[in-house]
Structure formats: C-alpha cells, structure tokens
Enzyme design. Structure first.
Site, PDB file in Angstrom:
ATOM      1  N   ARG A 108      37.932 101.890  73.549  1.00  0.00           N
ATOM      2  CA  ARG A 108      37.153 102.323  72.169  1.00  0.00           C
ATOM      3  C   ARG A 108      36.189 103.368  72.330  1.00  0.00           C
ATOM      4  O   ARG A 108      35.227 103.055  72.632  1.00  0.00           O
ATOM      5  CB  ARG A 108      36.519 100.895  71.468  1.00  0.00           C
ATOM      6  CG  ARG A 108      37.811  99.982  71.019  1.00  0.00           C
ATOM      7  CD  ARG A 108      36.957  98.808  70.360  1.00  0.00           C
ATOM      8  NE  ARG A 108      37.895  98.102  69.633  1.00  0.00           N
ATOM      9  CZ  ARG A 108      38.441  96.944  69.672  1.00  0.00           C
ATOM     10  NH1 ARG A 108      38.427  96.478  71.007  1.00  0.00           N
ATOM     11  NH2 ARG A 108      39.152  96.465  68.893  1.00  0.00           N
ATOM     12  N   ARG A 117      41.649 105.890  72.697  1.00  0.00           N
ATOM     13  CA  ARG A 117      41.820 105.876  71.372  1.00  0.00           C
ATOM     14  C   ARG A 117      40.518 106.871  71.097  1.00  0.00           C
ATOM     15  O   ARG A 117      39.424 106.931  71.385  1.00  0.00           O
ATOM     16  CB  ARG A 117      41.355 104.759  70.614  1.00  0.00           C
ATOM     17  CG  ARG A 117      41.300 104.813  69.103  1.00  0.00           C
ATOM     18  CD  ARG A 117      41.203 103.520  68.471  1.00  0.00           C
ATOM     19  NE  ARG A 117      39.829 102.845  68.498  1.00  0.00           N
ATOM     20  CZ  ARG A 117      39.667 101.737  67.910  1.00  0.00           C
ATOM     21  NH1 ARG A 117      40.671 101.310  67.451  1.00  0.00           N
ATOM     22  NH2 ARG A 117      38.521 101.171  67.865  1.00  0.00           N
ATOM     23  N   GLU A 121      47.578 100.322  62.019  1.00  0.00           N
ATOM     24  CA  GLU A 121      46.580  99.433  61.536  1.00  0.00           C
ATOM     25  C   GLU A 121      46.439  99.424  60.078  1.00  0.00           C
ATOM     26  O   GLU A 121      45.633  98.898  59.548  1.00  0.00           O
ATOM     27  CB  GLU A 121      45.383  99.567  62.352  1.00  0.00           C
ATOM     28  CG  GLU A 121      44.712 100.984  62.394  1.00  0.00           C
ATOM     29  CD  GLU A 121      43.574 101.021  63.096  1.00  0.00           C
ATOM     30  OE1 GLU A 121      42.632  99.967  63.464  1.00  0.00           O
ATOM     31  OE2 GLU A 121      43.349 102.245  63.664  1.00  0.00           O
ATOM     32  N   ASN A 160      43.622  93.959  63.811  1.00  0.00           N
ATOM     33  CA  ASN A 160      42.311  93.354  63.044  1.00  0.00           C
ATOM     34  C   ASN A 160      42.294  94.188  61.812  1.00  0.00           C
ATOM     35  O   ASN A 160      42.006  93.613  60.680  1.00  0.00           O
ATOM     36  CB  ASN A 160      41.004  93.981  63.945  1.00  0.00           C
ATOM     37  CG  ASN A 160      41.400  93.529  65.278  1.00  0.00           C
ATOM     38  OD1 ASN A 160      41.923  92.500  65.541  1.00  0.00           O
ATOM     39  ND2 ASN A 160      40.683  94.103  66.106  1.00  0.00           N
ATOM     40  N   ASP A 161      42.287  95.518  61.817  1.00  0.00           N
ATOM     41  CA  ASP A 161      42.559  96.276  60.387  1.00  0.00           C
ATOM     42  C   ASP A 161      43.578  95.982  59.669  1.00  0.00           C
ATOM     43  O   ASP A 161      43.674  96.076  58.533  1.00  0.00           O
ATOM     44  CB  ASP A 161      41.982  97.669  60.774  1.00  0.00           C
ATOM     45  CG  ASP A 161      40.892  98.075  60.857  1.00  0.00           C
ATOM     46  OD1 ASP A 161      39.962  97.436  60.342  1.00  0.00           O
ATOM     47  OD2 ASP A 161      40.352  98.895  61.885  1.00  0.00           O
ATOM     48  N   ARG A 205      36.875  92.350  57.115  1.00  0.00           N
ATOM     49  CA  ARG A 205      36.944  91.417  58.491  1.00  0.00           C
ATOM     50  C   ARG A 205      35.404  91.137  58.743  1.00  0.00           C
ATOM     51  O   ARG A 205      35.272  90.470  59.688  1.00  0.00           O
ATOM     52  CB  ARG A 205      37.632  92.323  59.499  1.00  0.00           C
ATOM     53  CG  ARG A 205      37.099  93.652  59.663  1.00  0.00           C
ATOM     54  CD  ARG A 205      37.963  94.694  60.570  1.00  0.00           C
ATOM     55  NE  ARG A 205      37.676  94.430  62.087  1.00  0.00           N
ATOM     56  CZ  ARG A 205      37.986  95.257  63.062  1.00  0.00           C
ATOM     57  NH1 ARG A 205      38.835  96.278  62.647  1.00  0.00           N
ATOM     58  NH2 ARG A 205      37.750  95.169  64.262  1.00  0.00           N
ATOM     59  N   CYS A 231      47.110  95.760  70.209  1.00  0.00           N
ATOM     60  CA  CYS A 231      45.808  95.899  70.777  1.00  0.00           C
ATOM     61  C   CYS A 231      44.769  95.381  69.879  1.00  0.00           C
ATOM     62  O   CYS A 231      43.667  95.251  70.296  1.00  0.00           O
ATOM     63  CB  CYS A 231      45.459  97.481  71.058  1.00  0.00           C
ATOM     64  SG  CYS A 231      45.456  98.285  69.552  1.00  0.00           S
TER      65      CYS A 231
HETATM   66  C1  PEP Z   1      42.560  96.989  65.060  1.00  0.00           C
HETATM   67  O1  PEP Z   1      42.207  97.378  64.201  1.00  0.00           O
HETATM   68  O2  PEP Z   1      43.079  95.871  65.369  1.00  0.00           O
HETATM   69  C2  PEP Z   1      41.946  97.602  66.275  1.00  0.00           C
HETATM   70  C3  PEP Z   1      42.212  97.293  67.701  1.00  0.00           C
HETATM   71  O3  PEP Z   1      40.695  98.525  66.225  1.00  0.00           O
HETATM   72  P1  PEP Z   1      39.474  98.114  66.044  1.00  0.00           P
HETATM   73  O4  PEP Z   1      39.340  96.616  66.040  1.00  0.00           O
HETATM   74  O5  PEP Z   1      38.494  98.720  66.834  1.00  0.00           O
HETATM   75  O6  PEP Z   1      39.261  98.536  64.569  1.00  0.00           O
HETATM   76 MG    MG Z   2      41.064  99.178  63.906  1.00  0.00          MG
END
Ligand code: PEP
Ligand code: MG
Length: 558
Positions: A305, A341, A439, A462-463, A473, A510
């Site tokens: 990141r 990224r 995402e 996650n997103d 989130r 990821c």
């Molecule tokens: C995600 O969104 O799953 C991701 C890996 O990126 P971040 O958690 O940094 O937004």
């Molecule tokens: Mg993300």
C-alpha cells in the site's frame, strides 16, 4: 481487575503496561494578555525547544532512514529561524496583545496560504511545512504533544523508549498508526474503529493482538496499569488478578508454540495435496514490514500500500525518495514478485499536504486513481520511481479503484508519456507487469473486458464488500451487517476469476477476506491463483493449503 470486551482484529496474547493515547486537539483560542514581554519569552522558549526536538529528530532519521529523508527536519529548523515568520508572530502578540498560540495559528494560516498560492511546486509544498512547524510550536506551548500524550513506553519525537506498551485509544487514524514506533507497541485496543479500517489492517500487518469497539475508559484507571490483551477472545484485562495472569501467560505460551509449529512450514511450496499451486503473498504498508514478510516466508508481496509512504511523509515524497524505497523492496525480495499499488489516498487515508476539499462522502469521492488521473504530476512522479526501480527486481504495478476501460486507457497513456520522458532523459527503466484491483462492483461486472487490457487482477474485498453491500467499512455500528461472506461477494469473486482465466491472466485476492481461513478451500476450488494476506497469516494459510485436496472438496460439495 476490570474486564472489557471488544472485537478481535488479530489474535495472540499481549501482556504489558497500558498506555492511553490522547489525541492532540490543537484548538486555539484568542485570549487577551497584558504582559507582552512574558508572552514573547514563552514564544522564544517554545521555539528553542522545538528546534532542539528537530535536531534530535534529524539525528534519529539520519541513522534510520538516511540523509535524504532526514533533510526535512533540517528544513524545519531553518523555517523556525526564519525572521519573517518569527516577526509575524511577535507583531501579532505585540500589536494585538493576544496569546502567542493565537499568533502562531494566524501566522501559520497566512504563510501556508501564501506558499500554497505560489506557482513553483517546491514552494507550494512548503505550505505543509509551515503548518507542521506551527503545530510543533503549539504542541510545545500546550505540552500536549502527540507522543507526549503517551505514557513512557512509546518512543516519540525526542523521547526515549522504556518498554513496549499496549496502546489504548479512542480511535486511531492510519496516519497516526504509521507514526508509532512499531517495536514499542505490544497491542492496540480502541474504543471505536471498525474491523475493516486501515488501522485494523495495520495491526494485522504488524501481527500483534488488537481489539476494536472496546468500551473502556481512557483515564487513570487504565493508563499505566498492567494489562492483558487476549486477541483470541477479544478481551482486555486491566490490573489482572494472579489467577488470570497465570492463565493468560499459559495461553500466551500456547500461542507461541502454535507459531513455532507453523515455522516448520517455512520453505515449503504452497501446493494442495492434489497438486494445485497457490501464490501466497503478503500485504505490506511499509518497508519495515519486510522483516515479517521474510520471517513468514511469503512467496512475494501481493499488495504494497504505497500510500503509506505519503502518509508517513510531511510533503509529497519525491521521485528519488520513492525510487529508493521501491528499489530496496525489490532487491530484498530478490526476484520474487512485488506488487506495488499506486497511491490510494483519500477516504480514511488523508494527507494534509494534498489539501483536499471536504467531501460529504469521501469513500465515494476523490480518491485513489481519480486523484492520480486528475493530478498527473503526482501520478507521474510515482510512475517514474516505479518504472526505474523495476530493473532491480520483479516489480508489478497495480492500479486501485478502477471502474472503467476508459480509466485504463488514460493510465496507459500516462505510462507511455512517462516512458518517453525517461527515454529522453536517458534514464533506465524496466517493463513491470501492470494489473488492477477489482474492488468496485463495476470492475467486477466488466472484468471480462478489463482482463483483455491488463496482466493480472487482484480482488480488493474490503472495498468490494463496502461498495456492493452499500456499507461504510469505517462505521463500527455496521460491522454486524458487513458480511464479507455475502453470496453476492462470493459470486463476484468466482466471476472475476473465471473472466481472468478466460483472458489468460491470473487473479488473486488482496483484501482481508483472502486471509479468512474458513474460505481458503472455497477459494482454491474457485481457482483463485493468489492470496495476499498479512504476513502473520501466511503460514496458517499455507498449512490449510497443504492439507487440502481440492478435487475431493469439490466432490463433497456436489
Ligand atoms: C481492498 O479494498 O480490499 C484493499 C485491499 O484495499 P484497501 O483495504 O487498502 O482499500
Ligand atoms: Mg481498497
């Protein structure tokens, strides 16, 4: 003994002194004063102390991160010696007969605005520095330093570490978390926060027990007391009795033994009983995380990141600063894939010097690739560093928050321009793979088309969960509704993997779901090619993969 329950972010048991972390609230009031001389003397004293702190920081940074990165503290010292800046503060105090805090805040605003409006990039960046030195002065004046908010265990600016501590806080922003000295943190416990926030992710990366949503008081009943964090059960014990302490020490030993057992899996290929291989990589946010990546024998880095480089900096990281970091990661990983990224700033990851406007819905706002495409100068600096560093190892570039083919076209155009510029300047660069994060539901739904334009996909669950389920989130109240196992999410993952394979590229995960051990078999059955997880999760996942027979698992499902 007091016992508080929260939600566990990462397992394990931590035993140590608790340190309540208080945020700096640099709220400055305008107050009338009568003794101008005394007020000016306060200013001089604070200025001298701030300069002393900066000297200490320069020395520390010089040893830890080298001269180029340390230089900023030198620049800050010079700014505190600047006569225009100092005169402005003295004049406001003398003419308006007001407190020095107010004079500093006013001067800071005026000078920052002046710098921000300049044409020259370098001078514009000084706006953030003016704010920074002013905040330092305010902190010294108010004795309410970020680090001073901590009790003795945490090493802060100009403070010496005594012992690692359990940090207890109301909440922690990612920018605050990254500034903590990781060797001095045994565990995090926050009153607020959500399981999917970046602070939780950082705790997982550090592989330390962590809890969120823990309703404990942030006062002297907790601060400085002995604490035990049970990251397995989601409990913190304050001033534990003898019996609990003994029980928890036993549990800690058990956890360590489990960890040691997993160490025997180091060096093994991550392959199922029936021969299906998995690329098992690690997520990092910082070059310092490389040590845990190596300790846990990850096959590569599936998500670096890079925005944390920006969050840790007080100015836009220069091409050279970034180049050195990417080069070091590539070299350390010695030929293993390192997926970096590009900048994913915005939403909960805010950098002052980006000077972003307030947004009503930042998660749906100006973030990640949207910033890069509209501020190409920032994007190009990073791309130049990445392309140049990619001759030192197997770097791959990954673009976040993609929603359309158009964005990919625009990215490619900018990459082409950067290559041309490097050619003109005679600078060497490599040909890194380029992939995208899936995402957003939009990207998942058009992944068949997107797959024709890129080298790989990495699913950011996650997103993807946040946007698919329309659930913030960051909102702790919604954690119970944030169902990462929702059939819609699993369906999208399957679809993305199929579309990737249809176009002959690979697809991984990821997001945090990648480390969900209850889904590892399912992911293998879907044909997921790569999982990138926090370093501490690499060996537990490898263990599951080694024990899985995918064909048998699929037959049982039928
Ligand atoms: C995600 O969104 O799953 C991701 C890996 O990126 P971040 O958690 O940094 O937004
Ligand atoms: Mg993300």
């Amino acid at each position: 003994m007091k016992v508080y329950s929260g939600k566990s972010v990462f397992g394990g048991v931590a035993i140590g002194k608790i340190c309540v972390y208080k945020k700096t609230e640099q709220l400055v009031r305008r107050e009338k004063i009568t003794d101008v001389e005394a007020e000016l003397a306060r200013f001089e004293e604070a200025r001298e102390r701030a300069i002393e702190q900066l000297k200490g920081l320069y020395e520390k940074a010089l040893k830890e991160v080298g001269e180029v990165n340390a230089a900023i503290f030198d620049v800050h010292q010079m700014m505190l010696e600047d006569e225009d800046y100092n005169e402005s503060i003295r004049n406001i105090v003398g003419n308006q007969k007001v407190n020095v805090e107010y004079a500093v805040a006013q001067t800071s605003d005026n000078f920052a605005q002046m710098f921000a409006s300049m044409d020259d990039d370098y001078m514009r960046e000084r706006a953030a520095d003016v704010k920074d030195i002013s905040e330092r002065l305010l902190t010294v004046l108010g004795e309410n330093d970020f680090e001073k908010g901590m009790s003795d265990g945490v090493k802060g600016e100009g403070r010496e570490a005594k012992e690692p501590v359990i940090i207890v806080a109301d909440d922690l922003a990612p920018s605050e978390t990254v500034q903590l000295d990781k060797d001095m943190v045994l565990s995090f416990v926050t009153v607020h926060g959500s399981l999917n926030s970046h602070t939780a992710i950082l705790a997982r990366t550090m592989a330390i027990p962590a809890l969120i949503g823990t309703p404990l008081p942030l006062d002297e009943t907790v601060d400085g007391k002995l604490g035990i964090v049970d990251g397995v059960d989601g409990t913190i014990y304050v001033e534990p009795d003898e019996e609990t302490l003994a029980k928890m020490k036993e549990k800690q030993r058990g956890e360590l033994e489990k960890k040691e057992m997993l160490q025997t899996l180091k060096g093994r290929e991550t392959v199922t009983v029936d021969g299906q291989k998995l690329m098992l990589y690690a997520n990092i946010g910082n070059i310092k995380d490389l040590a845990t990546v190596m300790q846990n024998d990850a096959g590569g880095i599936g998500l670096f990141r890079s925005e944390f480089i920006y969050l840790e900096s007080e100015h836009y990281p220069t091409e050279e600063e970034q180049f050195q970091i990417y080069k070091q990661v590539a070299e350390t990983m010695a030929g293993k894939r390192v997926i970096i990224r590009t900048l994913d700033i915005g939403a909960d990851k805010q950098c002052d010097y980006f000077e972003m406007e307030h947004e009503e819905n930042p998660a749906l706002g100006y973030r990640a690739i949207r910033i890069c495409l509209t501020r190409p100068e920032v994007f190009k600096t990073q791309l130049r560093a990445l392309l140049r560093a990619s001759i030192y190892g197997k770097i791959a570039i990954m673009y976040p928050m993609i929603t359309s083919m158009e964005e990919i076209k625009r990215i490619k155009e900018i990459v082409r321009e950067v290559r041309k510029e490097l050619d003109t300047e005679g600078l060497r660069y490599g040909e890194p793979e380029q992939g995208i994060m899936i995402e957003t539901p939009a990207a998942a739904l058009i992944s068949d088309e997107l797959a024709t334009e890129v080298d790989f996909f990495s699913i950011g669950t996650n997103d993807l969960t946040q946007y698919t389920l329309a659930i913030d989130r960051q909102n702790t109240k919604l954690d119970e509704f944030y169902d990462a196992h929702h059939p819609a999410i699993l369906k999208m993952i399957r679809m993305v993997v199929e579309n990737a394979h249809g176009a002959g590229i690979w697809a991984g995960i990821c997001g945090e779901l990648g480390a969900d051990e209850s889904l590892t078999r399912e992911f293998l059955a879907m044909g997921v090619d790569e999982l990138s997880v926090s370093p501490g999760s690499v060996l537990p996942i490898r263990k599951i993969v080694l024990e899985t027979n995918v064909q048998e698992y699929q037959a049982r499902l039928r």
